[in-house]
Design an enzyme around this catalytic site. Structure first.
Site, PDB file in Angstrom:
ATOM      1  N   GLN A  75       0.849  -1.192   0.000  1.00 16.28           N
ATOM      2  CA  GLN A  75       0.000   0.000   0.000  1.00 16.28           C
ATOM      3  C   GLN A  75       0.887   1.247   0.000  1.00 16.28           C
ATOM      4  O   GLN A  75       1.196   1.808   1.041  1.00 16.28           O
ATOM      5  CB  GLN A  75      -0.894  -0.017   1.244  1.00 16.28           C
ATOM      6  CG  GLN A  75      -1.809   1.151   1.370  1.00 16.28           C
ATOM      7  CD  GLN A  75      -3.196   0.845   0.911  1.00 16.28           C
ATOM      8  OE1 GLN A  75      -3.645  -0.277   1.005  1.00 16.28           O
ATOM      9  NE2 GLN A  75      -3.881   1.850   0.433  1.00 16.28           N
ATOM     10  N   PHE A  76       1.280   1.704  -1.185  1.00 18.11           N
ATOM     11  CA  PHE A  76       2.173   2.862  -1.274  1.00 18.11           C
ATOM     12  C   PHE A  76       1.536   4.131  -0.722  1.00 18.11           C
ATOM     13  O   PHE A  76       2.230   5.042  -0.281  1.00 18.11           O
ATOM     14  CB  PHE A  76       2.653   3.076  -2.713  1.00 18.11           C
ATOM     15  CG  PHE A  76       1.633   3.678  -3.631  1.00 18.11           C
ATOM     16  CD1 PHE A  76       1.578   5.050  -3.817  1.00 18.11           C
ATOM     17  CD2 PHE A  76       0.728   2.877  -4.322  1.00 18.11           C
ATOM     18  CE1 PHE A  76       0.650   5.623  -4.671  1.00 18.11           C
ATOM     19  CE2 PHE A  76      -0.203   3.429  -5.166  1.00 18.11           C
ATOM     20  CZ  PHE A  76      -0.248   4.808  -5.341  1.00 18.11           C
ATOM     21  N   THR A  77       0.206   4.195  -0.681  1.00 21.11           N
ATOM     22  CA  THR A  77      -0.464   5.405  -0.205  1.00 21.11           C
ATOM     23  C   THR A  77      -0.262   5.651   1.289  1.00 21.11           C
ATOM     24  O   THR A  77      -0.589   6.739   1.780  1.00 21.11           O
ATOM     25  CB  THR A  77      -1.974   5.381  -0.532  1.00 21.11           C
ATOM     26  OG1 THR A  77      -2.572   4.259   0.103  1.00 21.11           O
ATOM     27  CG2 THR A  77      -2.203   5.313  -2.037  1.00 21.11           C
TER      28      THR A  77
END
Length: 150
Positions: free
Chosen positions: A78-80
């Site tokens: 989850q890069f966010t």
């Protein structure tokens, strides 16, 4: 390395209408990776998650770990989680690692948590458009950042 862990009664990950991971009692782990992350972050975070006492004991007190209850886990990239929101209304993801750095660390984290937990864990598909479904139990949701471990 940042993680959002959610205690779940059930969770699943679907990609292109196909369920690729599914668990019942356990943890859904959303994992964000940045360039400064390394092996020490992987080892520390995995041990912390597997041994975090957030499952109810026989008295209904959160006193048991994922390992102690023989729970399952799903790890989703989850890069966010590294969104910078200080300026403006459009998040910046400049701190999130690019795939050439993030994928090997994500895979090493999965391997480490499987070793620490003593069983296979479910995963998402790195970079895919995933549909994550969960029934948060409690609700219990905890954020952990390896840069804040001191």
């Amino acid at each position: 390395m940042r993680a959002i862990i959610q205690r779940v009664s059930s969770a699943s990950v679907t990609v292109e209408s196909k369920t690729i991971s599914e668990i019942q009692n356990g943890l859904l782990i959303l994992l964000g990776i940045e360039d400064a992350d390394g092996p020490e972050d992987i080892e520390w975070l995995s041990r912390k998650i597997v041994n975090l006492r957030i499952f109810n004991d026989s008295e209904g007190v959160m006193n048991e770990s994922l390992k102690a209850v023989n729970g399952d886990a799903i790890v989703v990239s989850q890069f966010t989680l590294h969104a910078a929101t200080k300026k403006g209304n459009r998040p910046s993801y400049i701190k999130a690692s690019k795939p050439d750095v993030a994928i090997p660390l994500y895979e090493k984290f999965i391997t480490q948590i499987e070793l620490d937990l003593g069983k296979n864990v479910g995963t998402g598909v790195f970079g895919a458009d995933m549909k994550v479904q969960l029934l948060n139990d409690g609700p219990v949701t905890i954020a952990i950042d390896t840069k804040n471990r001191e």
